[in-house]
Write a protein that holds these residues in place. Sequence first.
Motif, PDB file in Angstrom:
ATOM      1  N   PHE A 201       8.062 -12.101  -4.291  1.00 59.13           N
ATOM      2  CA  PHE A 201       8.658 -10.894  -4.852  1.00 59.13           C
ATOM      3  C   PHE A 201       9.338 -11.208  -6.194  1.00 59.13           C
ATOM      4  O   PHE A 201      10.144 -12.112  -6.301  1.00 59.13           O
ATOM      5  N   GLY A 202       8.980 -10.446  -7.205  1.00 56.45           N
ATOM      6  CA  GLY A 202       9.524 -10.670  -8.541  1.00 56.45           C
ATOM      7  C   GLY A 202       8.680 -11.598  -9.390  1.00 56.45           C
ATOM      8  O   GLY A 202       8.826 -11.619 -10.611  1.00 56.45           O
ATOM      9  N   ALA A 203       7.801 -12.364  -8.749  1.00 53.18           N
ATOM     10  CA  ALA A 203       6.957 -13.298  -9.502  1.00 53.18           C
ATOM     11  C   ALA A 203       5.616 -12.687  -9.861  1.00 53.18           C
ATOM     12  O   ALA A 203       4.967 -13.125 -10.809  1.00 53.18           O
ATOM     13  N   ASP A 204       5.192 -11.684  -9.114  1.00 51.03           N
ATOM     14  CA  ASP A 204       3.906 -11.025  -9.346  1.00 51.03           C
ATOM     15  C   ASP A 204       4.131  -9.528  -9.186  1.00 51.03           C
ATOM     16  O   ASP A 204       4.542  -9.068  -8.114  1.00 51.03           O
ATOM     17  N   LEU A 205       3.850  -8.756 -10.228  1.00 50.67           N
ATOM     18  CA  LEU A 205       4.164  -7.328 -10.216  1.00 50.67           C
ATOM     19  C   LEU A 205       3.389  -6.598  -9.120  1.00 50.67           C
ATOM     20  O   LEU A 205       3.967  -5.806  -8.364  1.00 50.67           O
ATOM     21  N   ARG A 206       2.093  -6.826  -9.027  1.00 50.89           N
ATOM     22  CA  ARG A 206       1.280  -6.108  -8.034  1.00 50.89           C
ATOM     23  C   ARG A 206       1.757  -6.411  -6.617  1.00 50.89           C
ATOM     24  O   ARG A 206       1.946  -5.497  -5.808  1.00 50.89           O
ATOM     25  N   LEU A 207       1.972  -7.680  -6.318  1.00 52.54           N
ATOM     26  CA  LEU A 207       2.420  -8.048  -4.981  1.00 52.54           C
ATOM     27  C   LEU A 207       3.829  -7.533  -4.708  1.00 52.54           C
ATOM     28  O   LEU A 207       4.144  -7.119  -3.584  1.00 52.54           O
ATOM     29  N   SER A 208       4.674  -7.524  -5.727  1.00 47.36           N
ATOM     30  CA  SER A 208       6.039  -7.019  -5.557  1.00 47.36           C
ATOM     31  C   SER A 208       6.029  -5.539  -5.193  1.00 47.36           C
ATOM     32  O   SER A 208       6.766  -5.092  -4.301  1.00 47.36           O
ATOM     33  N   VAL A 209       5.189  -4.763  -5.869  1.00 46.52           N
ATOM     34  CA  VAL A 209       5.090  -3.325  -5.574  1.00 46.52           C
ATOM     35  C   VAL A 209       4.567  -3.112  -4.152  1.00 46.52           C
ATOM     36  O   VAL A 209       5.085  -2.276  -3.390  1.00 46.52           O
ATOM     37  N   LEU A 210       3.540  -3.861  -3.770  1.00 46.45           N
ATOM     38  CA  LEU A 210       2.986  -3.719  -2.428  1.00 46.45           C
ATOM     39  C   LEU A 210       4.012  -4.097  -1.358  1.00 46.45           C
ATOM     40  O   LEU A 210       4.126  -3.417  -0.322  1.00 46.45           O
ATOM     41  N   LEU A 211       4.756  -5.162  -1.590  1.00 43.40           N
ATOM     42  CA  LEU A 211       5.778  -5.562  -0.627  1.00 43.40           C
ATOM     43  C   LEU A 211       6.849  -4.484  -0.482  1.00 43.40           C
ATOM     44  O   LEU A 211       7.301  -4.184   0.632  1.00 43.40           O
ATOM     45  N   ALA A 212       7.239  -3.882  -1.588  1.00 39.97           N
ATOM     46  CA  ALA A 212       8.251  -2.821  -1.544  1.00 39.97           C
ATOM     47  C   ALA A 212       7.716  -1.581  -0.839  1.00 39.97           C
ATOM     48  O   ALA A 212       8.472  -0.853  -0.180  1.00 39.97           O
ATOM     49  N   LEU A 213       6.416  -1.323  -0.952  1.00 45.12           N
ATOM     50  CA  LEU A 213       5.816  -0.147  -0.314  1.00 45.12           C
ATOM     51  C   LEU A 213       5.586  -0.346   1.186  1.00 45.12           C
ATOM     52  O   LEU A 213       5.304   0.623   1.892  1.00 45.12           O
ATOM     53  N   SER A 214       5.686  -1.583   1.663  1.00 45.07           N
ATOM     54  CA  SER A 214       5.409  -1.840   3.074  1.00 45.07           C
ATOM     55  C   SER A 214       6.354  -1.084   3.997  1.00 45.07           C
ATOM     56  O   SER A 214       5.990  -0.750   5.124  1.00 45.07           O
ATOM     57  N   GLY A 215       7.560  -0.789   3.505  1.00 46.82           N
ATOM     58  CA  GLY A 215       8.509  -0.024   4.308  1.00 46.82           C
ATOM     59  C   GLY A 215       8.215   1.467   4.304  1.00 46.82           C
ATOM     60  O   GLY A 215       7.904   2.053   5.348  1.00 46.82           O
ATOM     61  N   PRO A 216       8.277   2.126   3.129  1.00 43.11           N
ATOM     62  CA  PRO A 216       8.044   3.584   3.113  1.00 43.11           C
ATOM     63  C   PRO A 216       6.612   3.991   3.407  1.00 43.11           C
ATOM     64  O   PRO A 216       6.379   4.983   4.096  1.00 43.11           O
ATOM     65  N   LEU A 217       5.622   3.252   2.906  1.00 46.89           N
ATOM     66  CA  LEU A 217       4.233   3.682   3.043  1.00 46.89           C
ATOM     67  C   LEU A 217       3.649   3.333   4.401  1.00 46.89           C
ATOM     68  O   LEU A 217       2.936   4.138   5.009  1.00 46.89           O
ATOM     69  N   THR A 219       5.443   2.248   7.204  1.00 47.40           N
ATOM     70  CA  THR A 219       6.312   2.406   8.366  1.00 47.40           C
ATOM     71  C   THR A 219       7.059   3.738   8.353  1.00 47.40           C
ATOM     72  O   THR A 219       6.807   4.612   9.180  1.00 47.40           O
ATOM     73  N   GLY A 220       7.982   3.886   7.412  1.00 49.10           N
ATOM     74  CA  GLY A 220       8.852   5.054   7.411  1.00 49.10           C
ATOM     75  C   GLY A 220       8.114   6.367   7.222  1.00 49.10           C
ATOM     76  O   GLY A 220       8.340   7.335   7.969  1.00 49.10           O
ATOM     77  N   GLY A 221       7.221   6.426   6.230  1.00 52.95           N
ATOM     78  CA  GLY A 221       6.499   7.663   5.948  1.00 52.95           C
ATOM     79  C   GLY A 221       5.648   8.138   7.115  1.00 52.95           C
ATOM     80  O   GLY A 221       5.789   9.283   7.577  1.00 52.95           O
ATOM     81  N   PRO A 222       4.750   7.283   7.649  1.00 51.19           N
ATOM     82  CA  PRO A 222       3.959   7.704   8.810  1.00 51.19           C
ATOM     83  C   PRO A 222       4.818   8.048  10.022  1.00 51.19           C
ATOM     84  O   PRO A 222       4.479   8.946  10.791  1.00 51.19           O
ATOM     85  N   LEU A 223       5.951   7.340  10.187  1.00 51.35           N
ATOM     86  CA  LEU A 223       6.814   7.618  11.329  1.00 51.35           C
ATOM     87  C   LEU A 223       7.420   9.015  11.244  1.00 51.35           C
ATOM     88  O   LEU A 223       7.534   9.720  12.253  1.00 51.35           O
TER      89      LEU A 223
END
Length: 299
Positions: A201-217, A219-223
Amino acid sequence: MVTACVIWGLSGIFFKALAAVPPLEVLSHRVVWTVAFVGLVIAAQGRFGEVVAAARQPRTLRVLAATGLLIAANWFGFISAVQAGRALEASLGYYVFPLIAVVLGFVVLGERFTPLQGAAIALAALAVAVLTWGFGAPPWIALMLGSTFGLYGLLKNRLGIGPLASVLIETGLLLVPALVWLAGLHAGVFADPSGRPGGFFGADLRLSVLLALSGPLMTGGPLILFSYAARRLRLATLGLVQYLNPTLQFLVAVLAFGEPFTRWDAIAFPMIWAALALYGFETWRRARLAPPGPSGTVG
């Protein structure tokens, strides 16, 4: 409900895109960003009182600590399976989960299953035996995923607390270990057990965005969608639509990831589908015979 199941069903594509990140690091980020997203939603709804009231009940807190560990194990198992090229077996786990739940209800709660449900369970057990015979070992990933999700549902079933509040508490209990692990990875104090490099996280923009989306996209959103649908759909409809999730996982594994569909899979999966057809028919039949609840749903 369909949208929630499609998101979860296609989640293998999401986690495959995070293949460079070790599973434990992905899991830790999923916990952190789920807490952040669900916490904001509950704050916007003004429902923190519900969370505080639940957290003050020792029994509820103990149960949610257990369900937190179960769902973390389930998430970790699925992420690891996708990264290891075992998404097909993972889909089997979510197919058999409803039947495992019936068995758990029988063993733990003393519930009785109908002859059709018994036939479905026997057929699923035979499918597992076929895979065990064909591959020389039981499908451990599928059994682990189905069992942890079945136990998770069993414990959550009688809590009497909203899904968002319960998810916030159970992931909140995992937040400190997740943050400690991530901090140690980034500081070079910890190393991933697999020996792979961590701290993405923070070292690669694409991976950082995907890691941050793992919660709302993921888990939280579908729930939120699922909980909205669960209050408005009959239980039979809810249960049948949920099969969309493992079906999409199955198609992603075979068509998108190109995982081999062996002759043993070709024998076992139709048996599982037949078992689920029996189980789904029985669920639908019993729901039609049950009296409707106050909101028109089946109690």
